[in-house]
Scaffold this active site. Structure first.
Site, PDB file in Angstrom:
ATOM      1  N   CYS A  90      18.167  -8.769 -17.021  1.00  0.00           N
ATOM      2  CA  CYS A  90      18.951  -8.438 -18.217  1.00  0.00           C
ATOM      3  C   CYS A  90      19.449  -9.707 -18.907  1.00  0.00           C
ATOM      4  CB  CYS A  90      20.087  -7.487 -17.842  1.00  0.00           C
ATOM      5  SG  CYS A  90      20.797  -6.665 -19.285  1.00  0.00           S
ATOM      6  N   HIS A 209      17.555  -2.941 -14.609  1.00  0.00           N
ATOM      7  CA  HIS A 209      18.325  -3.488 -13.484  1.00  0.00           C
ATOM      8  C   HIS A 209      17.820  -2.991 -12.130  1.00  0.00           C
ATOM      9  CE1 HIS A 209      21.761  -5.353 -15.663  1.00  0.00           C
ATOM     10  NE2 HIS A 209      21.372  -4.520 -16.617  1.00  0.00           N
ATOM     11  N   GLU A 211      18.646  -4.112  -9.249  1.00  0.00           N
ATOM     12  CA  GLU A 211      19.745  -4.141  -8.271  1.00  0.00           C
ATOM     13  C   GLU A 211      20.611  -2.888  -8.370  1.00  0.00           C
ATOM     14  OE1 GLU A 211      19.793  -5.492 -11.119  1.00  0.00           O
ATOM     15  OE2 GLU A 211      21.822  -5.506 -11.948  1.00  0.00           O
TER      16      GLU A 211
END
Lengths: 243, 1004
Positions: A90, A209, A211
Site C-alpha cells: 500500500c 494488504h 498482512e
C-alpha cells in the site's frame, strides 16, 4: 533465522501486523523507526508497510520516498543489488514506485500511482489473480487471493500518451512483472493492475494488504475459524526463499 | 533567480473532479460543467534553489508538470473561471508541514529556513456569472472562516501577476501584556464582563470569584507574591475554563426540582435531585458494582476514559466525545479535531493506552427533505449536505491517517439538526495491566518535583475559548478562533513516541490537552500533587505575539501533558527527538496548594487549587414534566406523505428513507480493518454489503488472550424524544445492547457509555421552555438508570453537551431557534469469550428457517419509520419490558455459544422486514415469508420498531431444540431462506432482491 526489518514512523501504521505476519512464519522481525534506520546489513527482507506517511501530502509515498532515497542511499542500493527481498504494501508500494525501485530499479520512472477514479479512499475486499509466470518470490505457487484494499491513491498509470502507456504496460507484461491483477475494475488502475514486481522478482509492491488476511478469522465472510489465512503463504514464500 | 516561488502542479492530462460538479449542480442548481483541481505551493527560501529541486520534491513527472511562470501551459485547458483558495493566517496547513519535511530532506536545501503556504486552484467551466462563481466558491469550494478566496476570469488569470506577487499568511499580533480586571462592579456589569470576554461565567460564579479575591488571607498572600489584589486575565481565564459547562458538567451536577404533572407516561413522582450524574449515572454503576456483578471494573469516572478488565492480559478503556459546535462552523476541521481529541483521551488514559478502534455517530438534517419541503436555511448555517461531507471527511482523515480502524457507527437524519449537527467520536484503547516494572497501569503517579513536559505541536490562537464557547449557544457572531484543523500525522508521531517511552517507563503520568488547554491538563494533574509551577514562555508557539493567557488556555491540538522524573528527562527528550516529536519542559509539580503560572520571571497567576476545583456552588434548576408533545420541525412543514394502500410501495419507499438506506458508500471510505484485528466488519456476508449490528475487535493481536474479542455497538432513539425521554433512554440502551448480543457478546460482561446532546435546559429569556427540556433530561436519566441496573451493565464513562441550539434574529427581527431533539447516544462494549462463536447478520444457506423472537403485540401501528414517513393515525411508541428482554439476551447468548444460529440480526429502523431484507442482501439469498396468519395486522408485524427483537436463521435440524429454548420469548416462525434472490411474503407479494437493493443503495 531469517531477519526481517519493518520500518515505522512518520505516519506509517501497518508495521505491527506486517511484523506479525512474518513472525507467524518463523522470521525474526525488528520494527525500526525510519529515523533510526541507518543500516540494512543484518536483514534479508525489508518491509515498507502501509499507512499514511507524511499524511499523503504532496502525493502518497512521495515524501517517504525522498527520505528513503537521501537517508539510506547506498544502503538501499546494495540491499537491492545483493538479491535480498523488498516488500512494499500500500503506502509502501507507493513509496517504492515514487522512489523508482518499481517497476525497474534505477531506471527513469514510467509508472506511478494516483487518485482512484472515484477520488475517494476505499476499503473493500477484492479478488486477485496472480501472474502464473511471474518471477516474484513472494507469490510462488499461488494463483488467486482475496485481500482488502484500503487506499485513496491506488490507480496505476503509465507515462505519456496512449501508445506510450501501452508500450510500458506490454513491457511489464512481457517480463511477467504484473504479479497481481484485480478480477474487476475497483479503482481505475491500468488493466486492473494491483501489484508489480521488479524484473528479478525480488521487489514486490502491491496495493492490497496481505498482512490483513493472515488468519481465517479476519476474512470478511465465511466460517469464523482461528486458523492460518490464505495470505500467509506470501510471507512463507519470502522466508523459505532463504532456507 | 528569485527566492520566492509559486508552484502550480498541473496534470499533463485533464483530471476533472466530478464530485465538485455534482455538489454544485445538486445543491446550488448552477450549471457548472467541469471542475479541475490544481495544487499550489508558495515557497520562500533563504538561498535560490534550482527548479529541478522543486520538481523532484513536488512533481510526479509521470503525470504532472510544475508551472512556475506565466506560460502557455493552460492553453490546452478549456475553462471560464479560476478560483484560488489559500489559508488565512494561523490556520493549520498540513500540506505545508509535510512540504517543509520534504524540503528539509533534500541535500540542496539543508540548513535553510523556508516559508511555505499551500492552496488550491479550481479551473471551472460553465455558463456562470461572476456572482454565481463567488457563491459556489463560498458554498462548496472553501470555508471563509479559514480560507481566502480569489476569483479570476480566464483572461485575468492568464495575465495575472500571481507568480511574482504574493504575501504569506502571517499572524500579526501585538502581545497584550497581562492585565487585571476590577470586579468592583454591579451585577449587570459583572454579567456583561463575563459575556464580553467569552468566559461563560454565570453571575453567581462571578460572585464566587469576587469573594475569593476579597478574602483577606488571599489578599495577603498575593501581596507577598507582589501580585495585584485583583484577578489577572490569566487567572480569570483559568477559572472560566475550569468552571465551563464543558469541563465541569454543571448541569449534570445541579440540584434539580423535578415536578411531574403527567400521568399518561410512566410516573416517578416529583422529587428533588441532588445531582443527575451522581444519582443516576454513577449511581447505576455503584449499584451494579456493589452487587458484585462487575468485579472487572478497574477504573470508572476518575480518568479520561473508563477502564475494564475482560481479558487476562490486558485492560480496555473506552471514551466517546462530541464535537458539535466546531463541526457546525467548520465541518471538516471540527470533526477531525473531534476524533483526534478522543484518541488523545485514550492516549492519556491510565499511564497511556493505545487506540485500537474508533466509533463515529453523526446526526444531520436531511438535505433532500429540506429541498423537498422547500425550506430555506438561515443564511449563516451551512447546508446539511456540506456539513455531512465535511464531517465525514474529517472523521475519515482522522481515523485513517492515525491508523485506527473505524469499526462502528451510525448516521441519523432529522430536520431539527439543521442548527447544530451532532458529531460523536469514540475510541477504544488497550493498556497492559502492569508496567514493565509491574506497577498498575491505571494509576497516574505524578509526584511533587516531577517535571511538567508538554509533548506535540506548538501553541497558537486556535481553539482559544473553545471550551467556554461550546458552553454557549451558537449565534451568528461566533468567533473564528474556536475553529481549528487537526494534524493527524503530528499526533501519530506523538502516539508512536509515547507508547515507546511508556515501555521504558520514561514518564510517570500523562493526560491529554483538550478543552481548556494547559489550564485543564495541568490544573487536573496538579490536583493530585496539590500544586504546579510552570513558565508559559517555555511553551513552543506557532507565531509571536500571543498573550500569556492565550498560551495558557489555547486548545491547539496534538499535545499531551506528561510528568517526568528529573532523572529520566534527558532520555525522554532524546527519545522525543528521535521520533521527530517536540517536547518542552514547562515547569514542575509541587505540593504548594497553588497553581503558579509564570511568564518568564513574572508571576502572572497564583490560584488556590481547591478554589479552582472544589468551590463551585451547584446550579439550581427546575424541571417540569407535563407529558408528551407532538413531533414538530423548526420549519413547521409537514414532510410526510399519504400512506400508499399497497404494502409493496410502502416498503420500497421506506428502504429509500435516509435513516434506513445503505450507508455503505460512506462507510467504505473509513479504514475499518487497519491493525488487522477487525473480526466483524461494518458490512458482512458474501456480498460484503449486509450491515453488521456491531463491530468486533480481536484482542489477541493487541496482547490479549487468543480467543478474546470485544464488540462495540451503539444505540440512539431520538425519534421518540418528543414523546418521552424516559422511554427514549430505554430504547437507546436496548438498541446498543441488542446489537452486541446479536453479534455474540456476553451480557454478563458489558459496559455502557452515555453521551447526552441536549437543547439548553437552563431557563433564560430566550429559552422559555427550559423546564420542560430539563424534565426530559431527568426522565432520560431515570430511563438510563433503570435500563443499566436491570441489565447489570455499568456506565464506565460519559459526556454531555447541553447547548445544542441555534439562535438567530431574522431580518424582520423575529427570533428563530433551532434546537436538536434531545439525543442520547449509548455505546456498549461487550466481551466476546470465544471468537469462533461470533455470528453475523447475513443469511448463510438456502432452506435455513427464519424466525423472529422478542416481545411485541403487533396489534397497532406504533411510532416507527413508517409513521414518520407516512401520515398515519396518532401513534405512540411501544413500551419496553427490560426484564423480559434481559432474560432473552441471556438465552440468546447461550444459544449463540452453542452455534445454534446461522445468522442473527437485530430489528430496529424499518422493522422486521428491513432486517430480513438486509440479511438476504448480505448473504446474496432470498426469503419466503409465510405470514398469512397475520393478514389483519401485517403492517405492524412488518414494520414495528419496538425493542428487544431479532431475526434469526438456522439449520432446520436445530429447529425443535431452538423452539424449546425460546418458547417463552414470543417466537414467531417467519419462513425460510431461498436461493432465488427474491423476497416473498405470502406468495402474493414478491420483490426482486436486485430491485430492492438498488432502491436501498440509492442507485438509479
Amino acid at each position: 533465522m531469517i531477519r526481517v526489518v519493518v520500518i515505522c514512523g512518520d505516519g506509517l501504521n501497518c508495521e505491527r501486523e506486517s511484523a506479525r505476519a512474518f513472525e507467524l512464519v518463523g522470521a525474526k522481525v525488528d520494527i525500526i523507526h525510519i529515523n533510526q534506520l541507518k543500516s540494512l546489513k543484518n536483514y534479508q527482507v525489508l518491509v515498507i508497510p502501509g499507512g499514511f506517511s507524511f499524511g499523503d501530502e504532496i502525493s502518497s509515498g512521495q515524501v517517504l520516498a525522498l527520505k528513503l532515497k537521501y537517508q539510506l542511499a547506498d544502503e538501499l542500493k546494495n540491499f537491492v543489488e545483493s538479491g535480498k527481498l523488498v516488500l512494499g504494501i500500500c503506502n509502501g508500494f507507493q513509496a517504492l514506485v515514487k522512489l523508482g525501485l518499481l517497476p525497474k530499479p534505477f531506471e527513469p520512472r514510467t509508472m506511478t500511482l494516483t487518485n482512484n477514479t472515484q477520488k475517494q479512499f476505499l476499503n473493500r475486499w477484492v479478488d486477485l489473480e496472480i501472474g502464473a509466470k511471474s518471477p516474484c518470490i513472494f507469490t510462488k505457487d499461488m494463483a488467486t487471493l482475496k485481500l482488502p484494499i484500503r487506499h485513496g491513491e491506488g490507480k496505476i498509470v503509465f507515462k505519456g500518451d496512449e501508445s506510450q502507456q501501452k508500450k510500458y504496460y506490454e513491457e511489464l507484461k512481457k517480463n511477467h512483472q504484473i504479479v497481481f491483477t484485480y478480477t474487476e475494475d475497483v479503482n481505475g488502475s491500468y488493466q486492473k493492475i494491483a501489484g508489480v514486481c521488479d524484473p528479478t522478482g525480488h521487489i514486490l509492491g502491491l496495493m492490497p494488504h496481505p498482512e490483513a488476511a493472515i488468519n481465517q478469522l479476519l476474512m470478511p465472510y465465511g466460517e469464523k475459524k482461528n486458523t492460518a489465512g490464505p495470505a500467509l503463504k506470501i510471507f512463507e514464500n519470502a522466508v523459505s526463499y532463504f532456507q | 533567480m528569485e527566492k520566492f516561488k509559486r508552484i502550480e502542479i498541473l496534470s499533463n492530462n485533464l483530471t476533472p473532479s466530478p464530485g465538485i460538479v455534482q455538489s454544485v449542480v445538486k445543491y446550488l442548481e448552477l450549471p457548472l460543467q467541469m471542475a479541475e483541481e490544481v495544487r499550489l505551493y508558495w515557497i520562500q527560501s533563504e538561498r535560490k534553489l534550482a527548479t529541478e529541486v522543486f520538481s523532484e520534491i513536488f512533481v510526479d513527472d509521470v503525470l504532472q508538470t510544475a508551472i512556475t511562470t506565466l506560460d502557455d501551459s493552460y492553453n490546452k485547458r478549456d475553462f471560464d473561471f479560476v478560483v484560488e483558495t489559500s489559508f488565512k493566517p494561523g490556520v493549520t496547513d498540513n500540506s505545508a508541514r509535510s512540504a517543509l519535511d520534504a524540503l528539509k530532506l533534500h541535500p540542496a536545501c539543508r540548513g535553510q529556513d523556508f516559508k511555505i503556504a499551500t492552496g488550491k486552484m479550481y479551473l471551472l467551466k460553465g455558463k456562470l456569472t461572476s456572482v454565481q462563481v463567488e457563491l459556489l466558491s463560498r458554498k462548496i469550494l472553501a470555508n471563509e472562516l479559514l480560507e481566502n478566496i480569489k476569483i479570476y476570469s480566464k483572461d485575468s488569470f492568464l495575465k495575472s501577476d500571481r507568480f511574482t506577487n504574493y504575501t504569506f499568511p502571517e499572524v500579526k499580533l501585538e502581545e497584550v501584556p497581562v492585565k487585571t480586571y476590577s470586579l468592583d462592579l454591579d451585577d449587570h456589569e459583572l454579567e456583561k464582563m463575563s459575556q464580553d470576554n467569552l468566559w461563560a461565567l454565570s453571575l453567581s460564579e462571578m460572585h464566587q470569584v469576587k469573594k475569593y479575591y476579597a478574602d483577606e488571607k488571599i489578599k495577603a498572600e498575593r501581596l507577598k507574591k507582589k501580585l495585584p489584589s485583583e484577578p489577572t486575565d490569566v487567572e480569570i481565564e483559568i477559572l472560566a475554563q475550569s468552571w465551563s459547562e464543558h469541563c465541569k458538567h454543571k448541569i449534570f451536577g445541579s440540584e434539580i426540582d423535578y415536578i411531574e404533572t403527567d400521568n399518561k407516561t410512566k410516573t416517578f413522582g416529583s422529587s428533588k435531585i441532588k445531582s443527575l450524574y451522581k444519582t443516576y449515572i454513577k449511581g447505576a454503576t455503584n449499584k451494579i458494582a456493589d452487587s458484585g456483578k462487575a468485579d472487572w471494573l478497574v477504573s470508572v469516572f476518575s480518568d479520561n476514559a473508563g477502564i475494564v478488565r475482560f481479558d487476562k492480559n490486558i485492560d480496555l478503556c473506552i471514551k466517546v466525545e462530541t464535537h458539535n459546535s466546531p463541526s457546525a462552523l467548520d465541518p471538516y476541521g471540527g470533526a477531525l479535531t473531534g476524533i483526534l481529541g478522543v484518541n488523545r483521551d485514550i492516549m492519556g488514559c491510565g499511564i497511556g493506552a493505545k487506540p485500537i478502534a474508533n466509533t463515529d455517530v453523526f446526526c444531520f438534517a436531511d438535505q433532500e427533505n429540506l429541498n423537498k419541503a422547500n425550506v430555506p436555511l438561515p443564511e449563516k448555517l451551512l447546508q446539511p449536505q456540506r456539513i455531512f461531507q465535511g464531517v465525514h471527511k474529517g472523521v475519515e482523515d482522522g481515523g485513517n491517517k492515525s491508523g485506527i480502524p473505524t469499526i462502528n457507527g451510525a448516521i441519523f437524519f432529522d430536520d431539527n439538526y439543521a442548527g447544530k449537527p451532532l458529531v460523536y467520536c469514540g475510541t477504544v484503547g488497550v493498556l497492559p495491566q502492569k508496567t514493565t516494572s509491574l506497577k498498575p497501569t491505571h494509576e497516574k503517579n505524578q509526584k511533587p518535583g516531577n517535571l511538567i513536559v508538554v509533548v506535540g505541536g506548538a501553541v497558537g490562537k486556535d481553539g482559544i475559548h473553545g471550551a467556554t464557547f461550546s458552553s454557549l449557544e451558537l449565534t451568528e457572531g461566533a468567533p473564528a478562533t474556536v475553529v481549528q484543523i487537526g494534524d493527524p500525522i503530528t499526533q501519530k508521531r506523538v502516539m508512536d513516541f509515547l507508547l515507546a517511552a511508556q515501555k521504558q517507563e520514561l514518564y510517570c503520568s500523562i493526560t491529554d490537552n483538550g478543552a481548556g488547554g494547559l489550564s485543564s491538563s495541568i490544573g487536573e494533574m496538579a490536583a493530585q500533587t496539590n500544586g504546579a509551577r510552570i513558565d508559559l514562555k517555555k511553551s513552543p508557539i506557532k507565531y509571536p505575539g500571543l498573550s500569556p493567557f492565550e498560551i495558557m488556555i489555547s486548545e491547539s491540538q496534538e499535545r499531551m501533558s506528561v510528568a517526568v522524573e528529573a532523572k529520566e528527562i534527558k532520555k525522554f527528550l532524546a527519545m522525543a527527538e528521535a521520533y521527530g516529536v517536540k517536547a518542552s519542559v514547562l515547569g514542575e509539580f509541587t505540593d504548594s496548594g497553588f497553581l503558579e503560572i509564570f511568564y518568564g520571571e513574572k508571576l502572572v497567576a497564583y490560584l488556590n487549587l481547591s478554589f479552582i476545583h472544589d468551590s463551585l456552588i451547584p446550579l439550581k434548576l427546575k424541571a417540569k414534566w407535563t407529558g408528551p408533545e407532538e413531533r414538530v420541525f423548526w420549519h413547521k412543514k409537514e414532510t410526510r406523505s399519504t400512506l400508499p394502500n399497497v404494502t409493496q410501495k410502502i416498503f420500497e419507499q421506506l428502504l429509500a428513507r435516509p435513516n434506513i438506506k445503505s450507508k455503505e458508500a460512506w462507510v467504505r471510505q473509513y479504514d475499518h480493518e487497519v491493525q488487522a484485528a477487525t473480526l466483524v466488519k461494518p458490512f458482512t456476508g458474501k456480498t460484503m454489503s449486509g450491515p453488521s449490528d456491531a463491530g468486533v475487535v480481536w484482542l489477541y493481536p493487541h496482547g490479549g488472550e487468543e480467543n478474546q474479542a470485544v464488540t462495540i455497538s451503539c444505540g440512539m432513539w431520538p425519534q421518540i424524544s418528543h414523546y418521552d425521554c424516559y422511554l427514549m433512554a430505554l430504547y437507546s440502551v436496548d438498541e446498543a445492547v441488542r446489537n452486541a448480543i446479536s453479534t455474540g457478546a456476553n451480557p454478563k460482561k458489558m459496559v455502557l457509555v452515555d453521551n447526552f446532546c441536549w437543547p439548553d435546559p437552563v431557563l433564560s429569556q430566550k429559552n422559555p421552555d427550559a423546564e420542560y427540556k430539563c424534565a426530559q433530561l431527568v426522565r432520560a436519566n431515570l430511563g438510563l438508570y433503570e435500563a443499566a441496573t436491570t441489565y447489570s451493565m455499568p456506565f464506565v464513562s460519559g459526556k454531555d453537551s447541553m447547548k445544542n441550539d441555534y439562535y438567530q434574529v431574522d431580518a424582520q427581527g423575529k427570533p428563530l431557534k433551532i434546537s436538536v431533539p434531545p439525543t442520547l447516544l449509548v455505546t456498549a462494549m461487550g466481551e466476546v469469550e470465544e471468537v469462533e462463536n461470533l455470528v453475523t447478520t447475513d443469511f448463510k444457506k438456502a432452506d435455513d428457517l427464519i424466525y423472529m423472537v422478542g416481545l411485541c403485540q403487533y396489534q397497532n401501528l406504533n411510532e416507527s419509520e413508517l409513521s414518520r414517513t407516512f401520515l398515519t393515525d396518532k401513534v405512540k411508541p411501544e413500551d419496553v419490558n427490560l426484564d423480559f428482554n434481559f432474560s432473552l439476551y441471556q438465552k440468546m447468548y447461550q444459544l449463540i455459544q452453542n452455534k445454534t444460529f446461522s445468522s442473527v440480526h437485530d430489528i430496529s429502523d424499518g422493522g422486521m422486514l428491513t432486517a430480513v431484507f438486509e440479511s438476504c442482501l448480505g448473504g446474496d439469498l432470498g426469503a419466503e415469508l409465510e405470514l398469512s396468519a397475520y393478514k389483519n395486522n401485517l403492517l405492524p408485524l412488518l414494520f414495528n420498531e419496538s425493542t428487544g427483537r431479532f431475526v434469526l436463521s438456522l439449520n432446520p435440524k436445530d429447529e425443535k431444540k431452538m423452539e424449546a429454548e425460546l418458547k417463552d420469548f414470543n417466537l414467531i416462525k417467519l419462513g425460510k431462506v431461498t436461493s432465488d434472490s427474491t423476497l416473498k411474503i405470502n406468495k402474493d407479494l414478491t420483490w426482486n432482491m436486485s430491485h430492492l437493493s438498488k432502491i436501498w443503495r440509492g442507485l438509479p
